[in-house]
Design a protein around this motif. Sequence first.
Motif, PDB file in Angstrom:
ATOM      1  N   GLY A  94       0.819  -1.206   0.000  1.00  0.00           N
ATOM      2  CA  GLY A  94       0.000   0.000   0.000  1.00  0.00           C
ATOM      3  C   GLY A  94       0.853   1.256   0.000  1.00  0.00           C
ATOM      4  O   GLY A  94       0.601   2.190  -0.766  1.00  0.00           O
ATOM      5  N   SER A  95       1.872   1.281   0.833  1.00  0.00           N
ATOM      6  CA  SER A  95       2.775   2.438   0.874  1.00  0.00           C
ATOM      7  C   SER A  95       3.457   2.652  -0.466  1.00  0.00           C
ATOM      8  O   SER A  95       3.609   3.790  -0.917  1.00  0.00           O
ATOM      9  CB  SER A  95       3.835   2.242   1.962  1.00  0.00           C
ATOM     10  N   ALA A  96       3.871   1.565  -1.111  1.00  0.00           N
ATOM     11  CA  ALA A  96       4.531   1.688  -2.413  1.00  0.00           C
ATOM     12  C   ALA A  96       3.592   2.295  -3.446  1.00  0.00           C
ATOM     13  O   ALA A  96       3.986   3.191  -4.211  1.00  0.00           O
ATOM     14  CB  ALA A  96       5.031   0.316  -2.881  1.00  0.00           C
ATOM     15  N   ALA A  97       2.331   1.839  -3.477  1.00  0.00           N
ATOM     16  CA  ALA A  97       1.363   2.376  -4.434  1.00  0.00           C
ATOM     17  C   ALA A  97       1.058   3.845  -4.148  1.00  0.00           C
ATOM     18  O   ALA A  97       0.977   4.662  -5.072  1.00  0.00           O
ATOM     19  CB  ALA A  97       0.077   1.538  -4.417  1.00  0.00           C
ATOM     20  N   ILE A  98       0.914   4.189  -2.869  1.00  0.00           N
ATOM     21  CA  ILE A  98       0.620   5.581  -2.503  1.00  0.00           C
ATOM     22  C   ILE A  98       1.786   6.487  -2.872  1.00  0.00           C
ATOM     23  O   ILE A  98       1.596   7.545  -3.483  1.00  0.00           O
ATOM     24  CB  ILE A  98       0.272   5.695  -1.002  1.00  0.00           C
ATOM     25  N   ARG A  99       3.000   6.085  -2.528  1.00  0.00           N
ATOM     26  CA  ARG A  99       4.175   6.911  -2.859  1.00  0.00           C
ATOM     27  C   ARG A  99       4.286   7.121  -4.368  1.00  0.00           C
ATOM     28  O   ARG A  99       4.579   8.224  -4.843  1.00  0.00           O
ATOM     29  CB  ARG A  99       5.435   6.275  -2.302  1.00  0.00           C
ATOM     30  N   ALA A 100       4.062   6.061  -5.125  1.00  0.00           N
ATOM     31  CA  ALA A 100       4.150   6.164  -6.587  1.00  0.00           C
ATOM     32  C   ALA A 100       3.081   7.108  -7.131  1.00  0.00           C
ATOM     33  O   ALA A 100       3.355   7.915  -8.029  1.00  0.00           O
ATOM     34  CB  ALA A 100       4.022   4.779  -7.217  1.00  0.00           C
ATOM     35  N   ALA A 101       1.859   7.019  -6.600  1.00  0.00           N
ATOM     36  CA  ALA A 101       0.780   7.910  -7.054  1.00  0.00           C
ATOM     37  C   ALA A 101       1.102   9.360  -6.706  1.00  0.00           C
ATOM     38  O   ALA A 101       0.901  10.265  -7.533  1.00  0.00           O
ATOM     39  CB  ALA A 101      -0.553   7.483  -6.426  1.00  0.00           C
ATOM     40  N   LEU A 102       1.606   9.605  -5.494  1.00  0.00           N
ATOM     41  CA  LEU A 102       1.963  10.972  -5.098  1.00  0.00           C
ATOM     42  C   LEU A 102       3.101  11.520  -5.965  1.00  0.00           C
ATOM     43  O   LEU A 102       3.070  12.685  -6.369  1.00  0.00           O
ATOM     44  CB  LEU A 102       2.347  11.019  -3.618  1.00  0.00           C
ATOM     45  N   ASP A 103       4.087  10.680  -6.274  1.00  0.00           N
ATOM     46  CA  ASP A 103       5.179  11.108  -7.162  1.00  0.00           C
ATOM     47  C   ASP A 103       4.649  11.454  -8.550  1.00  0.00           C
ATOM     48  O   ASP A 103       5.072  12.437  -9.158  1.00  0.00           O
ATOM     49  CB  ASP A 103       6.253  10.027  -7.262  1.00  0.00           C
ATOM     50  N   ALA A 104       3.717  10.649  -9.049  1.00  0.00           N
ATOM     51  CA  ALA A 104       3.122  10.918 -10.368  1.00  0.00           C
ATOM     52  C   ALA A 104       2.365  12.247 -10.348  1.00  0.00           C
ATOM     53  O   ALA A 104       2.437  13.022 -11.306  1.00  0.00           O
ATOM     54  CB  ALA A 104       2.195   9.771 -10.777  1.00  0.00           C
ATOM     55  N   ALA A 105       1.654  12.517  -9.257  1.00  0.00           N
ATOM     56  CA  ALA A 105       0.916  13.783  -9.135  1.00  0.00           C
ATOM     57  C   ALA A 105       1.887  14.968  -9.151  1.00  0.00           C
ATOM     58  O   ALA A 105       1.614  15.983  -9.801  1.00  0.00           O
ATOM     59  CB  ALA A 105       0.077  13.781  -7.860  1.00  0.00           C
ATOM     60  N   ARG A 106       3.002  14.837  -8.454  1.00  0.00           N
ATOM     61  CA  ARG A 106       4.022  15.906  -8.477  1.00  0.00           C
ATOM     62  C   ARG A 106       4.513  16.128  -9.908  1.00  0.00           C
ATOM     63  O   ARG A 106       4.615  17.273 -10.355  1.00  0.00           O
ATOM     64  CB  ARG A 106       5.209  15.524  -7.595  1.00  0.00           C
ATOM     65  N   ARG A 107       4.822  15.055 -10.597  1.00  0.00           N
ATOM     66  CA  ARG A 107       5.318  15.166 -11.981  1.00  0.00           C
ATOM     67  C   ARG A 107       4.289  15.808 -12.900  1.00  0.00           C
ATOM     68  O   ARG A 107       4.645  16.471 -13.866  1.00  0.00           O
ATOM     69  CB  ARG A 107       5.716  13.789 -12.529  1.00  0.00           C
ATOM     70  N   GLN A 108       2.996  15.607 -12.603  1.00  0.00           N
ATOM     71  CA  GLN A 108       1.934  16.195 -13.427  1.00  0.00           C
ATOM     72  C   GLN A 108       1.618  17.634 -13.022  1.00  0.00           C
ATOM     73  O   GLN A 108       0.716  18.245 -13.579  1.00  0.00           O
ATOM     74  CB  GLN A 108       0.672  15.323 -13.365  1.00  0.00           C
ATOM     75  N   GLY A 109       2.338  18.156 -12.048  1.00  0.00           N
ATOM     76  CA  GLY A 109       2.152  19.553 -11.669  1.00  0.00           C
ATOM     77  C   GLY A 109       1.057  19.818 -10.662  1.00  0.00           C
ATOM     78  O   GLY A 109       0.651  20.966 -10.471  1.00  0.00           O
ATOM     79  N   GLU A 110       0.567  18.792  -9.994  1.00  0.00           N
ATOM     80  CA  GLU A 110      -0.456  18.985  -8.965  1.00  0.00           C
ATOM     81  C   GLU A 110       0.196  19.571  -7.720  1.00  0.00           C
ATOM     82  O   GLU A 110       1.400  19.390  -7.494  1.00  0.00           O
ATOM     83  CB  GLU A 110      -1.134  17.652  -8.633  1.00  0.00           C
TER      84      GLU A 110
END
Length: 170
Positions: A94-110
């Motif tokens: 779960g932590s791995a999926a959450i961290r990856a999603a948050l990193d993707a959001a940062r990359r998308q400019g959120e």
Amino acid sequence: MSTSWITRAETAADLAQIRQVNLAAFPTSHEADLVEALRADPEAWIPGLSWVAQEPGGAVAGFALLTRCHVDGSAALTLGPCAVRPEHQRSGAGSAAIRAALDAARRQGESLVLVLGHAEYYPRFGFTPASGHSIRPPFDVEDKYMMALVLDPSRPVPSGTIRYPEAFGV
């Protein structure tokens, strides 16, 4: 036993497994149905912000979803549902999926993510009480459970009431 989780954005081939992860993780189909309703909502769904943690053998073990919400008139993200197959809970999936999603959001400019969840779990990702930013949910909940994570501190953080996607029913 330590598992090295492979994280990646969901693909069309993952949809049935994502539903199964949510069905296994929760007592009812509510979260699994919510994921499908959010996926069908073009105002809520953001491509690339639904992430899985995959076992080395290929099966989806964990899942994290970020969708569009608003704080008054400003765009933000809401985290959830997040789910892990029971046999993989407390293994980092779960932590791995959450961290990856948050990193993707940062990359998308959120710049802002909100979560309603366990006050002992989400601070490990940097979440703090949303009230510290004058952000409040549209329902009554104890302050410590409504949290915010500022992804881009160079941008102003909106304040006001959260407006969730329609699928959340609030």
